[in-house]
Every structure is written in structure tokens, then in C-alpha cells.
Design a protein around this motif. Structure first.
Motif, short mmCIF file in Angstrom:
data_model
loop_
_atom_site.label_atom_id
_atom_site.label_comp_id
_atom_site.label_asym_id
_atom_site.label_seq_id
_atom_site.Cartn_x
_atom_site.Cartn_y
_atom_site.Cartn_z
N LEU A 135 4.16 4.99 7.79
CA LEU A 135 4.78 5.91 8.72
C LEU A 135 3.75 6.33 9.78
N PRO A 136 4.21 6.76 10.95
CA PRO A 136 3.26 7.17 12.00
C PRO A 136 2.31 8.27 11.52
N PHE B 9 -0.03 8.37 5.86
CA PHE B 9 0.57 8.32 7.20
C PHE B 9 -0.40 7.65 8.16
N GLY B 10 0.08 6.58 8.79
CA GLY B 10 -0.74 5.86 9.77
C GLY B 10 -1.87 5.06 9.17
N ALA B 11 -1.83 4.83 7.86
CA ALA B 11 -2.93 4.13 7.19
C ALA B 11 -2.95 2.64 7.50
N ASP B 12 -1.79 2.05 7.83
CA ASP B 12 -1.72 0.62 8.17
C ASP B 12 -0.48 0.40 9.01
N LYS C 257 0.84 -1.18 0.00
CA LYS C 257 0.00 0.00 0.00
C LYS C 257 0.89 1.24 0.00
N ASN C 258 0.29 2.38 -0.34
CA ASN C 258 1.08 3.61 -0.45
C ASN C 258 1.78 3.98 0.86
N ARG D 253 7.00 4.76 3.32
CA ARG D 253 7.92 4.47 4.42
C ARG D 253 9.28 4.07 3.84
N ALA D 254 9.25 3.24 2.79
CA ALA D 254 10.50 2.85 2.13
C ALA D 254 11.18 4.07 1.52
#
Length: 403
Positions: free
Chosen positions: A93-94, A86-89, A2-3, A8-9
Motif C-alpha cells: 500500500l502507498p 506501507f510503501g515497503a515495496d 512480503k507483509n 494490501r490484499a
């Protein structure tokens, strides 16, 4: 992926690149090699975003007020739905904090200073002092190849076209072909069979201007992976012999596999020059690499004033070596893949002042003898390539003759 996981990568890679210790392509390749579970589509997405952030590093850091990678990523994605990233899964990222959301809303719409607009560190912007040239260094570089077959360019172009790769003849080099699109040569049969090799057109033209001939004893001193040596041997129809040397022995070993693919054997790897003398001493000096910023925009952040001074010192040392090992009447070719005067014109002038028995060779005469296109440079005795003038990497070449 997922995006959220993709970005995050992106953030992890960018953070490593922005440490300015390793080339970005090394960082990207290492990261992906260690995570084989990342699929091809995700890899393409991650690599594209990483390089886009690298190319716009100064603008992102200007808006973010520093090089905090999370803030730079927020600026980069400010027009996206950040809650889906952000924070989607669990792999994202947080999530954004209240303070971060307020900070984003309050970002000022401040015009970029010229150095930021041109994506150049301030000290380099001031040193170069040519905004038009710097703008050209931010363009996308084409994919340049040189032919390595006697059948001629037209046949090579037809073979590549049959493989779905569309190239045209390079503007200057009679052995060059060019694509304005990114090209993957991993499955290209013409490349695997040694009919083409990767080489920027400026480097091809430098090899031509060296005027290598089979009867000459030739040294390619800072040979690296041997690109110019292999080109010169092709131009000499694999006659004669070229000695190659490089302080980085690992890089020099790479010439063997490259030469095998291209069908070249007429070179000799030399570790110690001892008392040898040469008719043609070619010095592709270690340099800042500023001429390659279109391909390696991260490199401009790894150079510092102190590092540049150190590089210039090394360049003058190897020029001394070239003088010592060139016969009377022999020629020394000095070249860099740099656009900085410190490494180019200033070093050439220093060499002339130190050694009164050297004089510059007329490059226009060599060019007009070997090439069927106009001589593009301002001075007859030095070639200054750039994306702005020649559509190539930034490159400098001057030739001296010992009287």
C-alpha cells in the motif's frame, strides 16, 4: 509475499466486505480463487487478518472515526512498524503521509461505548438489550459434526482420532461430536465416506425435537441444503419419506450431492405444494441469521431495521402456508437461526392470535423422551438456544398442533 503485499490484499478484501452487500466468506473465496498465485501460507495470513478485522469492525471504526478502510487498517496495525508495511515495496500500500503519521500520534484513548465494546451495531444493541448474550455471540464457535453411521459415536471418534482429528461428544445431542479447534474436512476420510456431516448442535437438536416418524407425511418447507431433512431420515433409519421445498431452487439442488455422500435417498423435492396436506410441517424460516454471528460476524452489518421488518413479513407469510397445508391434528414446527424476538417469540404469538385452533406442544416432554440430558430451557413450550445457555448457535423452536 512480503507483509506489504499481504496487507494490501487484506485491505482490498476488507473494503469489499464492508460494502455490506455480500457475505464475507464469499468475498474472501472469490478474491483468492481469482489469484491462484497466492501461496498457502500467504492465504492463511490474509484470511486470518481479514476475519480479525471483521470481528473488531466497530472498535476499529470507532478509533478511526469512520469506515475509511485505510484508516481502520492503520488503527489495526498501530503497534507495528508501519514503514515495513506501507510503501515497503511495489506491491505494498502507498507509504504513510506526514498527515497520517500525525493523525496516528494524536489518536485519543477514549473508552469504548458498550455497543462498540460488544461489536454490535447500535440499533441492534438497543433492540437485544442483553449485554451478556451479546458478549457470548462474540466468542468463537466450535466445530460441530453429527454422526451418520450406526456404529455409534465412540467408533466415529476413534476413526477421527486416527486421522489426527480430536473430537468429544457434544453436550446435548446424542448424535453430535464437537471440536474446539478449527477443522479442515477436505481430506477427512470419515467425512468423505459419509460417516459424519457438518451441523451445529442446535440444528441437530431441532431435528430431534421435530419428532419425525416414518408413518407421518412430512414437509421440510424451507429446506435449504437439506441438513435437517437428512438428519431426520438418519434418525428414522432411512424409513419413511420427507418432502422438501425451498424458494431458492439452486440451494435445494445441493441436497442431492449431500444426500449421495450420506447414503440417503428417501426424500422428494417438490416445487409446488398445490393441495397437499401434511402431518408434520417443518418451517426453518428465512431469517436475519443473527444466531450465527459467532461464525458470520459480518452478517450483523447487512441487516437493517427495514430489512428486518421485511423478513418478519416473509416469515408470517410462510407460517400462513404452513397452516394451510397441515392436516387437522397435524403439527407445525417453526424455527429460526435468530436471537431476535421479532422473528421468534413475536411471530409465535402472532400465529396463535391469528389461528385460534392451534396450541403449543410441550417440548420438554419430547426432549425428556428422546434425550438423556436435562431440559435447559425456561419454558416448556419453546426452545431458545444460545451460546450463553446451550453453547450452540442462537436458535429458536416452537411447535404447534392443529386441533
Amino acid at each position: 509475499m512480503k507483509n506489504g503485499a499481504r496487507y494490501r490484499a487484506v485491505a482490498e478484501i476488507v473494503a469489499k466486505v464492508f460494502e455490506d452487500k455480500l457475505p464475507a466468506d464469499n468475498v474472501v473465496n472469490t478474491y483468492l480463487r481469482e489469484r491462484k498465485y497466492i501461496g498457502s501460507k500467504d492465504r492463511r495470513f490474509i484470511v486470518e487478518k481479514v476475519w480479525d478485522m471483521i470481528r473488531h469492525r466497530r472498535r476499529l471504526s470507532f478509533e478511526a472515526g469512520g469506515e475509511d478502510v485505510r484508516k481502520m487498517l492503520l488503527v489495526y496495525l498501530k503497534d507495528e512498524n508501519l514503514d515495513l508495511i506501507f510503501g515497503a515495496d511495489e506491491y505494498a500500500l502507498p507509504p504513510l503521509s506526514k498527515e497520517e503519521k500525525q493523525w496516528l500520534k494524536a489518536l485519543p484513548q477514549t473508552p469504548y461505548p458498550a455497543d462498540v465494546e460488544l461489536e454490535t451495531p447500535k440499533w441492534l444493541f438497543d433492540k437485544i438489550g442483553n449485554e451478556v448474550l451479546l458478549r457470548s455471540m462474540n466468542t468463537t464457535a466450535p466445530a460441530d459434526l453429527r454422526i451418520n453411521t450406526r456404529c455409534g459415536r465412540d467408533e466415529v471418534l476413534a476413526k477421527l482420532r486416527a486421522e489426527g482429528l480430536f473430537f468429544a461428544k457434544a453436550p446435548y445431542s446424542p448424535i453430535g461430536i464437537r471440536s474446539e479447534e478449527r477443522v479442515n474436512l477436505n481430506n477427512c476420510m470419515a467425512y468423505q465416506n459419509g460417516e459424519v456431516d457438518v451441523q451445529d448442535e442446535a440444528s441437530q437438536l431441532a431435528a430431534i425435537l421435530c419428532d419425525a416418524r416414518p408413518e407421518l407425511e412430512i414437509m421440510d418447507y424451507c429446506a435449504g441444503a437439506g441438513g435437517k431433512t437428512l438428519t431426520m431420515l438418519y434418525l428414522m433409519h432411512n424409513q419413511g419419506k420427507i418432502a422438501v421445498h425451498d424458494i431458492n431452487w439452486g440451494r435445494l439442488e445441493a441436497i442431492k450431492d449431500r444426500a449421495l455422500r450420506l447414503g440417503v435417498k428417501e426424500f422428494e423435492i417438490i416445487k409446488d405444494l398445490s393441495n397437499r396436506q401434511y402431518d408434520l410441517f417443518i418451517l426453518d424460516a428465512p431469517c436475519s441469521g443473527s444466531g450465527t454471528w459467532r461464525r458470520s460476524p459480518d452478517a450483523k452489518f447487512r441487516i437493517t431495521p427495514e430489512k428486518l421488518k421485511e423478513i418478519v413479513g416473509v416469515q408470517r407469510q410462510v407460517l400462513d402456508v404452513a397452516y394451510e397445508h397441515t392436516r387437522r391434528g397435524g403439527r407445525i414446527v417453526y424455527m429460526t437461526c435468530s436471537i431476535l424476538e421479532d422473528e421468534n417469540q413475536s411471530n409465535a404469538q402472532w400465529f396463535e392470535r391469528k389461528y385460534k385452533d392451534v396450541k403449543r406442544v410441550d417440548l420438554r416432554q419430547i426432549w425428556e423422551h428422546k434425550l438423556e440430558v436435562r431440559y435447559p430451557f425456561r419454558h416448556d413450550n419453546e426452545a431458545v438456544f444460545s451460546p450463553l445457555l446451550t453453547g450452540t448457535d442462537g436458535f429458536y423452536l416452537v411447535m404447534f398442533q392443529k386441533s
